[in-house]
Write a protein that holds these residues in place. Structure first.
Motif: not given
Length: 219
Positions: A64-67, A71-81, A92-100
């Motif tokens: 559950e903690g991993l999920e 999910a928090k890290d995924r929010e970074t990707l939602t801003r990609l245009e 992006l790997a520097d921030i897209a997996f930061n919380n994970t």
């Protein structure tokens, strides 16, 4: 849940994880666990039905903690245009997996013991299942594919397998080599595994190996 309950349950969990350092889970019993946790059997059974119930509780907490972290890290990707380039994915790997990475680092000992030969042989597959689900969630942001995913596509299943196993295996390797791999190295590898072919990775390794030998000669 009061602080006493949280503390006791944490103590029991730590007892199990400590026990897994020296004994296979299949050969452990409740007496072994309570001895490591320094509690009574009565206290143990106040919170858990048995050793499998305890194992499941530990794994559920980690999954559950991993999920939640993914999910928090995924929010970074939602801003990609637009579709990110390979270089941008590396960055992006520097921030897209930061919380994970932070969560895995905080629970590195638990992951390491559960994934060891003494742990749960099914735990790895549970993590892979989380990874597959996360891949499906991230796919539209990375590739801007808005249409329905072709889950029966052999190509897509192969891509998912490479992507997920590549990332998960880096995190597993990291958990098993405490102190040898830093978080910066993990982020770098997570970026490379998403953008480089195996042949390109081998060539990068050759460059690193050559640099290492040159450094040794200078000493």
């Amino acid at each position: 849940m009061d602080i006493r309950t949280i503390t006791t349950k944490s103590r029991i969990e730590e007892g199990l994880l400590s026990l897994l350092e020296k004994k296979e889970f299949a050969k452990c019993n409740v007496s072994d666990i309570v001895e490591c946790a320094e509690i009574s059997k009565r206290t143990f059974y106040t919170y858990y039905k048995g050793k499998h119930d305890l194992l499941n509780a530990v794994e559920v907490r980690l999954i559950e903690g991993l999920e939640e972290s993914l999910a928090k890290d995924r929010e970074t990707l939602t801003r990609l245009e637009r579709i990110p380039s390979a270089e941008e994915i590396n960055q992006l790997a520097d921030i897209a997996f930061n919380n994970t990475i932070a969560f895995c680092n905080q629970n590195k000992g638990a992951f390491s013991k559960l994934l060891s030969s003494n742990g749960d042989i099914y735990f790895y597959q549970k993590i892979i299942k989380v990874g597959n689900h996360e891949f499906d969630n991230r796919f539209p942001y990375l590739f801007h594919e808005k249409k329905m995913m072709l889950n029966d596509s052999l190509t897509l299943r192969f891509i998912r397998n490479l992507y997920v196993h590549g990332i998960i295996d880096i995190l597993v390797l990291w958990s098993r080599n405490d102190g040898l791999i830093g978080t910066k190295d993990v982020k770098r590898l997570l970026g490379l595994t998403q953008t480089k072919s195996p042949l390109e990775l081998v060539n990068l390794y050759k460059v690193e190996l050559k640099f290492y030998h040159n450094e040794k000669q200078l000493l």
